[in-house]
Design an enzyme around this catalytic site. Structure first.
Site, PDB file in Angstrom:
ATOM      1  N   GLU A  74       0.835  -1.198   0.000  1.00 32.86           N
ATOM      2  CA  GLU A  74       0.000   0.000   0.000  1.00 32.86           C
ATOM      3  C   GLU A  74       0.869   1.247   0.000  1.00 32.86           C
ATOM      4  OE1 GLU A  74      -2.541  -0.200   3.404  1.00 32.86           O
ATOM      5  OE2 GLU A  74      -3.239  -2.205   2.886  1.00 32.86           O
ATOM      6  N   CYS A  99       3.379   8.258   1.676  1.00 37.20           N
ATOM      7  CA  CYS A  99       3.708   7.294   2.723  1.00 37.20           C
ATOM      8  C   CYS A  99       3.998   5.946   2.046  1.00 37.20           C
ATOM      9  CB  CYS A  99       2.541   7.191   3.698  1.00 37.20           C
ATOM     10  SG  CYS A  99       2.812   5.981   4.994  1.00 37.20           S
ATOM     11  N   CYS A 102       4.766  -7.534   7.359  1.00 37.58           N
ATOM     12  CA  CYS A 102       5.751  -7.193   8.388  1.00 37.58           C
ATOM     13  C   CYS A 102       5.822  -8.334   9.387  1.00 37.58           C
ATOM     14  CB  CYS A 102       5.358  -5.898   9.095  1.00 37.58           C
ATOM     15  SG  CYS A 102       6.586  -5.373  10.333  1.00 37.58           S
ATOM     16  N   CYS A 146       3.186  -6.248  15.742  1.00 37.98           N
ATOM     17  CA  CYS A 146       2.568  -5.305  16.690  1.00 37.98           C
ATOM     18  C   CYS A 146       1.055  -5.541  16.679  1.00 37.98           C
ATOM     19  CB  CYS A 146       2.908  -3.865  16.318  1.00 37.98           C
ATOM     20  SG  CYS A 146       4.702  -3.609  16.203  1.00 37.98           S
ATOM     21  N   CYS A 186      -1.595  -3.191  14.785  1.00 39.30           N
ATOM     22  CA  CYS A 186      -1.271  -2.766  13.418  1.00 39.30           C
ATOM     23  C   CYS A 186      -1.792  -3.783  12.400  1.00 39.30           C
ATOM     24  CB  CYS A 186       0.244  -2.614  13.301  1.00 39.30           C
ATOM     25  SG  CYS A 186       0.815  -2.437  11.603  1.00 39.30           S
ATOM     26  N   GLY A 199       5.488  -2.542   6.661  1.00 40.81           N
ATOM     27  CA  GLY A 199       6.815  -3.100   6.869  1.00 40.81           C
ATOM     28  C   GLY A 199       7.687  -2.324   7.829  1.00 40.81           C
ATOM     29  N   GLU A 200       8.762  -2.973   8.255  1.00 33.09           N
ATOM     30  CA  GLU A 200       9.737  -2.357   9.153  1.00 33.09           C
ATOM     31  C   GLU A 200      10.968  -1.974   8.318  1.00 33.09           C
ATOM     32  OE1 GLU A 200      10.235  -1.041  11.999  1.00 33.09           O
ATOM     33  OE2 GLU A 200      12.391  -0.966  11.673  1.00 33.09           O
ATOM     34  N   SER A 232      10.604   5.584   9.825  1.00 30.84           N
ATOM     35  CA  SER A 232      10.053   5.197  11.127  1.00 30.84           C
ATOM     36  C   SER A 232      10.417   3.753  11.433  1.00 30.84           C
ATOM     37  CB  SER A 232       8.526   5.368  11.091  1.00 30.84           C
ATOM     38  OG  SER A 232       7.952   4.886  12.282  1.00 30.84           O
ATOM     39  N   SER A 267       8.790   4.258  16.932  1.00 28.28           N
ATOM     40  CA  SER A 267       7.454   3.928  17.423  1.00 28.28           C
ATOM     41  C   SER A 267       7.564   3.462  18.861  1.00 28.28           C
ATOM     42  CB  SER A 267       6.844   2.826  16.560  1.00 28.28           C
ATOM     43  OG  SER A 267       6.686   3.291  15.248  1.00 28.28           O
ATOM     44  N   LEU A 268       7.198   4.333  19.774  1.00 24.20           N
ATOM     45  CA  LEU A 268       7.373   4.010  21.190  1.00 24.20           C
ATOM     46  C   LEU A 268       6.077   3.406  21.756  1.00 24.20           C
ATOM     47  CD1 LEU A 268       9.821   4.232  22.910  1.00 24.20           C
ATOM     48  CD2 LEU A 268       9.084   6.492  23.663  1.00 24.20           C
ATOM     49  N   HIS A 269       5.013   4.167  21.777  1.00 20.52           N
ATOM     50  CA  HIS A 269       3.662   3.714  22.125  1.00 20.52           C
ATOM     51  C   HIS A 269       3.448   3.321  23.572  1.00 20.52           C
ATOM     52  CE1 HIS A 269       2.773   3.959  17.920  1.00 20.52           C
ATOM     53  NE2 HIS A 269       3.525   2.928  17.589  1.00 20.52           N
ATOM     54  N   ASN A 308      -5.956   4.107  14.892  1.00 24.29           N
ATOM     55  CA  ASN A 308      -6.833   3.739  13.777  1.00 24.29           C
ATOM     56  C   ASN A 308      -7.364   2.351  14.099  1.00 24.29           C
ATOM     57  OD1 ASN A 308      -7.429   5.064  11.275  1.00 24.29           O
ATOM     58  ND2 ASN A 308      -5.218   5.307  11.003  1.00 24.29           N
ATOM     59  N   CYS A 339      -1.805   1.999   8.140  1.00 23.94           N
ATOM     60  CA  CYS A 339      -0.820   1.044   7.641  1.00 23.94           C
ATOM     61  C   CYS A 339      -1.381  -0.378   7.528  1.00 23.94           C
ATOM     62  CB  CYS A 339       0.331   1.136   8.646  1.00 23.94           C
ATOM     63  SG  CYS A 339       1.463  -0.187   8.777  1.00 23.94           S
TER      64      CYS A 339
HETATM   65  N1  SAH Z   1       7.327  -0.421  10.955  1.00 24.88           N
HETATM   66  C1  SAH Z   1       7.578   0.944  11.185  1.00 24.88           C
HETATM   67  C2  SAH Z   1       6.969   1.866  10.151  1.00 24.88           C
HETATM   68  C3  SAH Z   1       5.599   1.516   9.644  1.00 24.88           C
HETATM   69  S1  SAH Z   1       4.275   1.726  10.780  1.00 24.88           S
HETATM   70  C4  SAH Z   1       7.148   1.325  12.569  1.00 24.88           C
HETATM   71  O1  SAH Z   1       6.473   0.533  13.221  1.00 24.88           O
HETATM   72  O2  SAH Z   1       7.523   2.391  13.008  1.00 24.88           O
HETATM   73  C5  SAH Z   1       4.103   3.489  10.848  1.00 24.88           C
HETATM   74  C6  SAH Z   1       3.504   4.003  12.154  1.00 24.88           C
HETATM   75  O3  SAH Z   1       2.103   3.674  12.226  1.00 24.88           O
HETATM   76  C7  SAH Z   1       4.138   3.398  13.385  1.00 24.88           C
HETATM   77  O4  SAH Z   1       4.379   4.392  14.339  1.00 24.88           O
HETATM   78  C8  SAH Z   1       3.087   2.435  13.853  1.00 24.88           C
HETATM   79  O5  SAH Z   1       3.227   2.113  15.200  1.00 24.88           O
HETATM   80  C9  SAH Z   1       1.829   3.196  13.522  1.00 24.88           C
HETATM   81  N2  SAH Z   1       0.610   2.391  13.489  1.00 24.88           N
HETATM   82  C10 SAH Z   1       0.465   1.124  13.073  1.00 24.88           C
HETATM   83  N3  SAH Z   1      -0.825   0.724  13.210  1.00 24.88           N
HETATM   84  C11 SAH Z   1      -1.489   1.777  13.703  1.00 24.88           C
HETATM   85  C12 SAH Z   1      -2.866   1.990  14.058  1.00 24.88           C
HETATM   86  N4  SAH Z   1      -3.775   1.041  13.914  1.00 24.88           N
HETATM   87  N5  SAH Z   1      -3.215   3.208  14.542  1.00 24.88           N
HETATM   88  C13 SAH Z   1      -2.287   4.185  14.678  1.00 24.88           C
HETATM   89  N6  SAH Z   1      -0.989   4.046  14.370  1.00 24.88           N
HETATM   90  C14 SAH Z   1      -0.597   2.850  13.883  1.00 24.88           C
HETATM   91 FE1  SF4 Z   2       5.415  -3.751  11.478  1.00 26.41          FE
HETATM   92 FE2  SF4 Z   2       5.424  -1.146  12.100  1.00 26.41          FE
HETATM   93 FE3  SF4 Z   2       3.121  -2.519  11.922  1.00 26.41          FE
HETATM   94 FE4  SF4 Z   2       4.778  -3.001  13.954  1.00 26.41          FE
HETATM   95  S1  SF4 Z   2       3.684  -1.074  13.536  1.00 26.41           S
HETATM   96  S2  SF4 Z   2       3.736  -4.563  12.719  1.00 26.41           S
HETATM   97  S3  SF4 Z   2       6.738  -2.763  12.963  1.00 26.41           S
HETATM   98  S4  SF4 Z   2       4.530  -2.102  10.266  1.00 26.41           S
END
Ligand code: SAH
Ligand code: SF4
Length: 360
Positions: A96, A109, A116, A120, A123, A175-176, A207, A230-232, A306, A349
Site C-alpha cells: 500500500e 507514505c 511485516c 505489533c 497494526c 513493513g519495518e 520510522s 514507534s514508542l507507544h 486507527n 498502515c
Molecule cells: N514499521 C515501522 C513503520 C511503519 S508503521 C514502525 O512501526 O515504526 C508506521 C507508524 O504507524 C508506526 O508508528 C506504527 O506504530 C503506527 N501504526 C500502526 N498501526 C497503527 C494503528 N492502527 N493506529 C495508529 N498508528 C498505527
Molecule cells: Fe510492522 Fe510497524 Fe506494523 Fe509493527 S507497527 S507490525 S513494525 S509495520
C-alpha cells in the site's frame, strides 16, 4: 543472460547501469541518458526513452521492465485529500502507498516490505504477517508513481515541471524499514541523488519499531534523513504486550540508543505514540514517558489509534489526549497531535490490504 531475476531498471545503481551497457557493447554515456529518463523525466516505460536507439530501448525493456507496481485498488477519501493505492507486485505480493495532500505539502507514505514480521498487535500490517522485503526499486517507484501522477495533473500549473510535486516522503507504510536496511538505504540514496530525482533528504522520515542495532548503524550513516521511533508505551510490560520487539530490545536499551542518536547527529528524533483508550493514554504512562526522554532533542507525535480488525482497542477521547499532553507540556516535551487521515479508505498502515482480502 539479459534478464536479472526480475529486477527493474529502478533497482540498478548508476554504476550498475554503466556496467550493463559495457557488457552489452553500448556506449557508456547512455547511462546518464537512461538515468535522466528514470529520475528526471520519470519515464514510465523504456520505450519512452526517445534519445536511445530503438534496439537498446527494446533490450532494456525486455531485460529490466519498468513499472513493477500495478494499481489494484485506487481510493480517494471522501474529502478528496487522501489517496491510497493497493499495488500488486510481479510476484503478486501486495503493498500500500498513500498520498496525503495538504495546503502546501504532498506527503507520500511508502512501504518497505510486503507485510511485516514484527507482529505489533494494533497494526493491520502486523496482523497480516510477512511476505517479503521490497527491492530498492520497488521502494523508489512508489514515490515516482505519485510524482508522475501529480505532474500530469498539474501540467497547467505555473511551477516548472522540474519542481517536485511531492514535498515529503515518510517510510511509514507497510513493513519495518530497518528490517530491510540495505534496500532502504539504496532507495534513500537514489531518491536524493542530485543528478536524478534530487529529493531533499531532510524531507524524508524513516520510522522504526525500535531495532536497536539498526538505530546504532543509522546513527553512523550521518544521514540527513529524519528518524522516528514507534514508542507507544513507556513501561516494558505494556510495550512488550503491544510491540513484541520490546522483549528483544527493552526500553533501557532502546532509549539510550535514541539519546545517542540525537547526541551524535545533533538531530531531533520523533517518538510515535498511538493513543489507545485506557491502554497507553494514562497519566502514569505520560509521566513514565517524560522520565525516559526528558532533556532529549525530541518531539512526541501522538496519533489517535486507527481501529483495525484484529485489535479491540479504541482511539482515546479528546479529554484523555488533552490530559496526556498537559503532562508532556509540563515536562517541556514538544508534542503534537496528528490528524487522522483517510479513515474512510482504510488509510492506516496495512488496513486496505486487510479489508480487500476480507472481502474476497
Ligand atoms: N514499521 C515501522 C513503520 C511503519 S508503521 C514502525 O512501526 O515504526 C508506521 C507508524 O504507524 C508506526 O508508528 C506504527 O506504530 C503506527 N501504526 C500502526 N498501526 C497503527 C494503528 N492502527 N493506529 C495508529 N498508528 C498505527
Ligand atoms: Fe510492522 Fe510497524 Fe506494523 Fe509493527 S507497527 S507490525 S513494525 S509495520
Amino acid at each position: 543472460m539479459d534478464t536479472d531475476a526480475g529486477r527493474s531498471l529502478y533497482d540498478l545503481k548508476f554504476d550498475e547501469i554503466e556496467a550493463l551497457l559495457k557488457e552489452w557493447g553500448e556506449p557508456v554515456f547512455r547511462a546518464k541518458q537512461i538515468w535522466e529518463w528514470l529520475y528526471v523525466q520519470l519515464a514510465a516505460a523504456c520505450d519512452a526513452m526517445t534519445n536511445l536507439p530503438q534496439p537498446l530501448r527494446d533490450r532494456l525493456g525486455a531485460a529490466y521492465p519498468l513499472g513493477r507496481l500495478t494499481p489494484r485498488i485506487d481510493l480517494l477519501s471522501s474529502d478528496g485529500w487522501t489517496r491510497k493505492i493497493l499495488f500488486a507486485l510481479p510476484d503478486r505480493a501486495q503493498i500500500e502507498t498513500v498520498l496525503m495532500e495538504y495546503d502546501t505539502r504532498n506527503t507520500v507514505c511508502v512501504s518497505t516490505q510486503a507485510g511485516c514480521a514484527m507482529g505489533c498487535t494494533f497494526c493491520a500490517t502486523g496482523q497480516g504477517g510477512f511476505q517479503r522485503n521490497l527491492t530498492s526499486g520497488e521502494i523508489v517507484e512508489q514515490v515516482l508513481f505519485f510524482e508522475r501522477e501529480l505532474r500530469a495533473a498539474n501540467v497547467h500549473a505555473k511551477r516548472p515541471a522540474s519542481n517536485h510535486q511531492i514535498t515529503n516522503v515518510v517510510l511509514m507504510g507497510m513493513g519495518e524499514p530497518f528490517a530491510n536496511y540495505i534496500a532502504l538505504l539504496d532507495a534513500l540514496k537514489r531518491l536524493s541523488d542530485p543528478s536524478g530525482y534530487n529529493f531533499g533528504a531532510r524531507r524524508i522520515t524513516v520510522s522504526t519499531v525500535g531495532l536497536v542495532p539498526m538505530i546504532e548503524r543509522f546513527t553512523q550513516e550521518r544521514s540527513q534523513v529524519n528518524l522516528a521511533v514507534s514508542l507507544h508505551a513507556a513501561t516494558d510490560e505494556l510495550r512488550a504486550s503491544m510491540l513484541p520487539i520490546n522483549k528483544r530490545y527493552p526500553l533501557d536499551v532502546l532509549i539510550p540508543a535514541c539519546r545517542a542518536y540525537t547526541e551524535i547527529t545533533r538531530r531531533r528524533i520523533s517518538f510515535e505514540w498511538a493513543m489507545i483508550e485506557g491502554v497507553n493514554d494514562t497519566p502514569a504512562q505520560a509521566r513514565a514517558l517524560a522520565q525516559w526522554i526528558k532533556g532529549m532533542l525530541c518531539h512526541v507525535n501522538l496519533i489517535p489509534l486507527n481501529p483495525t480488525h484484529g485489535y479491540s482497542g479504541a482511539a482515546s477521547t479528546r479529554e484523555r489526549i488533552a490530559a496526556f499532553r498537559a503532562i508532556l507540556d509540563e515536562a517541556r516535551l514538544p508534542n503534537s497531535l496528528r490528524v487522522r487521515r483517510g479513515i474512510d479508505i482504510h488509510a492506516g498502515c496495512g488496513q486496505l490490504r486487510q479489508a480487500a482480502n476480507r472481502e474476497r
